[in-house]
Enzyme design. Sequence first.
Site, PDB file in Angstrom:
ATOM      1  N   GLU A   1     -46.547 -18.832 -36.850  1.00  0.00           N
ATOM      2  CA  GLU A   1     -45.209 -19.254 -36.406  1.00  0.00           C
ATOM      3  C   GLU A   1     -45.154 -19.314 -34.884  1.00  0.00           C
ATOM      4  O   GLU A   1     -45.563 -18.345 -34.231  1.00  0.00           O
ATOM      5  CB  GLU A   1     -44.154 -18.298 -36.951  1.00  0.00           C
ATOM      6  CG  GLU A   1     -44.081 -18.359 -38.463  1.00  0.00           C
ATOM      7  CD  GLU A   1     -42.966 -17.504 -39.064  1.00  0.00           C
ATOM      8  OE1 GLU A   1     -42.224 -16.839 -38.314  1.00  0.00           O
ATOM      9  OE2 GLU A   1     -42.832 -17.513 -40.296  1.00  0.00           O
TER      10      GLU A   1
ATOM     11  N   HIS B   1     -37.951 -20.041 -39.893  1.00  0.00           N
ATOM     12  CA  HIS B   1     -37.736 -18.594 -40.105  1.00  0.00           C
ATOM     13  C   HIS B   1     -36.275 -18.217 -39.822  1.00  0.00           C
ATOM     14  O   HIS B   1     -35.990 -17.394 -38.953  1.00  0.00           O
ATOM     15  CB  HIS B   1     -38.698 -17.785 -39.232  1.00  0.00           C
ATOM     16  CG  HIS B   1     -38.945 -16.393 -39.752  1.00  0.00           C
ATOM     17  ND1 HIS B   1     -40.132 -15.739 -39.614  1.00  0.00           N
ATOM     18  CD2 HIS B   1     -38.133 -15.510 -40.417  1.00  0.00           C
ATOM     19  CE1 HIS B   1     -40.061 -14.526 -40.159  1.00  0.00           C
ATOM     20  NE2 HIS B   1     -38.847 -14.365 -40.653  1.00  0.00           N
TER      21      HIS B   1
HETATM   22  N1  LIG Z   1     -37.136 -14.849 -43.995  1.00  0.00           N
HETATM   23  C1  LIG Z   1     -36.623 -13.803 -43.364  1.00  0.00           C
HETATM   24  O1  LIG Z   1     -36.005 -13.912 -42.324  1.00  0.00           O
HETATM   25  C2  LIG Z   1     -36.788 -12.447 -43.977  1.00  0.00           C
HETATM   26  C3  LIG Z   1     -35.793 -11.475 -43.779  1.00  0.00           C
HETATM   27  C4  LIG Z   1     -35.934 -10.235 -44.406  1.00  0.00           C
HETATM   28  C5  LIG Z   1     -37.062  -9.965 -45.150  1.00  0.00           C
HETATM   29  N2  LIG Z   1     -38.031 -10.922 -45.255  1.00  0.00           N
HETATM   30  C6  LIG Z   1     -39.246 -10.649 -46.038  1.00  0.00           C
HETATM   31  O2  LIG Z   1     -38.860 -10.419 -47.368  1.00  0.00           O
HETATM   32  C7  LIG Z   1     -39.563  -9.292 -47.852  1.00  0.00           C
HETATM   33  C8  LIG Z   1     -38.694  -8.613 -48.893  1.00  0.00           C
HETATM   34  O3  LIG Z   1     -37.571  -8.026 -48.263  1.00  0.00           O
HETATM   35  P1  LIG Z   1     -36.741  -6.893 -49.034  1.00  0.00           P
HETATM   36  O4  LIG Z   1     -35.726  -6.412 -48.086  1.00  0.00           O
HETATM   37  O5  LIG Z   1     -36.332  -7.384 -50.364  1.00  0.00           O
HETATM   38  O6  LIG Z   1     -37.892  -5.790 -49.209  1.00  0.00           O
HETATM   39  P2  LIG Z   1     -37.969  -4.664 -50.329  1.00  0.00           P
HETATM   40  O7  LIG Z   1     -38.975  -3.694 -49.847  1.00  0.00           O
HETATM   41  O8  LIG Z   1     -36.608  -4.190 -50.682  1.00  0.00           O
HETATM   42  O9  LIG Z   1     -38.553  -5.445 -51.608  1.00  0.00           O
HETATM   43  C9  LIG Z   1     -39.872  -5.877 -51.705  1.00  0.00           C
HETATM   44  C10 LIG Z   1     -40.283  -5.756 -53.151  1.00  0.00           C
HETATM   45  O10 LIG Z   1     -41.575  -6.361 -53.304  1.00  0.00           O
HETATM   46  C11 LIG Z   1     -42.261  -5.601 -54.273  1.00  0.00           C
HETATM   47  N3  LIG Z   1     -43.682  -5.873 -54.226  1.00  0.00           N
HETATM   48  C12 LIG Z   1     -44.622  -5.349 -53.411  1.00  0.00           C
HETATM   49  N4  LIG Z   1     -45.836  -5.861 -53.724  1.00  0.00           N
HETATM   50  C13 LIG Z   1     -45.635  -6.719 -54.743  1.00  0.00           C
HETATM   51  C14 LIG Z   1     -46.508  -7.543 -55.505  1.00  0.00           C
HETATM   52  N5  LIG Z   1     -47.817  -7.590 -55.274  1.00  0.00           N
HETATM   53  N6  LIG Z   1     -45.967  -8.305 -56.481  1.00  0.00           N
HETATM   54  C15 LIG Z   1     -44.641  -8.280 -56.723  1.00  0.00           C
HETATM   55  N7  LIG Z   1     -43.774  -7.503 -56.053  1.00  0.00           N
HETATM   56  C16 LIG Z   1     -44.272  -6.733 -55.070  1.00  0.00           C
HETATM   57  C17 LIG Z   1     -41.881  -4.152 -53.972  1.00  0.00           C
HETATM   58  O11 LIG Z   1     -42.099  -3.314 -55.093  1.00  0.00           O
HETATM   59  C18 LIG Z   1     -40.404  -4.292 -53.629  1.00  0.00           C
HETATM   60  O12 LIG Z   1     -39.582  -4.074 -54.760  1.00  0.00           O
HETATM   61  C19 LIG Z   1     -39.834  -8.432 -46.606  1.00  0.00           C
HETATM   62  O13 LIG Z   1     -40.994  -7.657 -46.757  1.00  0.00           O
HETATM   63  C20 LIG Z   1     -39.990  -9.445 -45.520  1.00  0.00           C
HETATM   64  O14 LIG Z   1     -41.343  -9.785 -45.337  1.00  0.00           O
HETATM   65  C21 LIG Z   1     -37.913 -12.143 -44.712  1.00  0.00           C
HETATM   66  O1  LIG Z   2     -36.561 -11.475 -36.686  1.00  0.00           O
HETATM   67  C1  LIG Z   2     -36.082 -12.188 -37.535  1.00  0.00           C
HETATM   68  O2  LIG Z   2     -35.047 -12.818 -37.441  1.00  0.00           O
HETATM   69  C2  LIG Z   2     -36.790 -12.283 -38.883  1.00  0.00           C
HETATM   70  C3  LIG Z   2     -36.466 -11.113 -39.727  1.00  0.00           C
HETATM   71  C4  LIG Z   2     -37.153 -11.057 -41.044  1.00  0.00           C
HETATM   72  O3  LIG Z   2     -38.301 -11.786 -41.152  1.00  0.00           O
HETATM   73  C5  LIG Z   2     -37.346  -9.637 -41.469  1.00  0.00           C
HETATM   74  O4  LIG Z   2     -38.416  -9.282 -41.948  1.00  0.00           O
HETATM   75  O5  LIG Z   2     -36.373  -8.879 -41.353  1.00  0.00           O
END
Ligand SMILES: NC(=O)c1ccc[n+]([C@@H]2O[C@H](COP(=O)([O-])OP(=O)(O)OC[C@H]3O[C@@H](n4cnc5c(N)ncnc54)[C@H](O)[C@@H]3O)[C@@H](O)[C@H]2O)c1
Ligand SMILES: O=C(O)CC[C@@H](O)C(=O)O
Length: 311
Positions: free
Chosen positions: A258, A276
């Site tokens: 990214e 993102h």
């Molecule tokens: N796009 C964005 O801006 C953004 C924002 C927040 C989070 N995220 C991403 O989303 C992910 C999830 O966020 P969350 O708050 O729900 O996290 P979380 O920790 O609450 O949930 C993640 C889930 O994934 C499961 N997991 C782990 N390994 C796995 C596998 N191999 N197969 C299936 N499930 C599996 C875990 O058991 C857990 O329940 C974060 O780790 C982050 O990378 C992205």
């Molecule tokens: O910094 C951001 O906005 C991305 C956050 C998101 O990817 C996260 O893992 O919380």
Amino acid sequence: MPAPVVIVSDVLPGDSIAALRSVCDVRHVDGRDRPALFAALPDADALIVRSGTRVDAEVLDRAPGLRVVARAGVGLDNVDTDTARARGITVLNAPDSNTVSVAELTVALIVSSVRHLTAGMRSLANGEWRRAELTGVELAGRTLGIVGYGRVGRQVARRLAAFDMHILVHDPYADTLGDDVHPTGLDELLTASDVVTLHLPKTPRTAGLIGARELSLMKPTAHLVNAARGGIVDETALHRALRDGRLAGAALDVFATEPPGTSPLLALPNVVAVPHLGASTHDAQLRAGQEVVRKVLAELTPVAVPAPTAV
Ligand SMILES: NC(=O)c1ccc[n+]([C@@H]2O[C@H](COP(=O)([O-])OP(=O)(O)OC[C@H]3O[C@@H](n4cnc5c(N)ncnc54)[C@H](O)[C@@H]3O)[C@@H](O)[C@H]2O)c1
Ligand SMILES: O=C(O)CC[C@@H](O)C(=O)O
């Protein structure tokens, strides 16, 4: 005693870090500019980042007084947590701050993909009026496969249940799933779903989890949505599957690198791509900033616990 120095190396709303300014010496740098970041680190007591700053061993080496690394968001994959913890540095994040924002963006990505919104917008911008080729499908009655059933996955399930989708879940580590979703092995979920959406962390175990074999299990009419982390999907394999008509569409918020530069994925008509934006709402950023500020202050200025009085 001098005020603790806090380096903020990604953009956070000013009002979210106001509480920090009254107690700390807050300095802003652009975390993508490594020389500028390195120059700021020797004085740092705390470093607050979003996803734009890579906190690797080289960064930690240059910050001998660092006590806290705080991620204003969820994913810690841009932080070398093992090295930080081995040096006694506290690593913290704001896990609940952006759940709803990511879930809402995921709904938008799913709808955009199955209704060809990117292709429709591009065709209009080109002066075309292509309605027949852009016929989509309804979500109602179709199957949604959620990989990763934590905070975001659960909120996505609630929202897509309201679209009358049948919901499959794959999460080998989730404690309880609830009555309205169906626990499923990954291969079975990929085979059965009309839309697959990823909500798991990127770790050494999940990097490349969705590769050529997994994509080949999906229906040619299916869509893949990734608002988790780019490296979880093999982008070369995804590009081939989309280009060759072996997968109907993909909607991507995240990329292996990214920004993704000239990734060939961006040129495909059946890809919806955004930079993102999952956590990029005023609401989520305010919450994330406030949560990490509260936690950073607790680390840097712990409240003195009064000695117990004798009775
Ligand atoms: N796009 C964005 O801006 C953004 C924002 C927040 C989070 N995220 C991403 O989303 C992910 C999830 O966020 P969350 O708050 O729900 O996290 P979380 O920790 O609450 O949930 C993640 C889930 O994934 C499961 N997991 C782990 N390994 C796995 C596998 N191999 N197969 C299936 N499930 C599996 C875990 O058991 C857990 O329940 C974060 O780790 C982050 O990378 C992205
Ligand atoms: O910094 C951001 O906005 C991305 C956050 C998101 O990817 C996260 O893992 O919380």
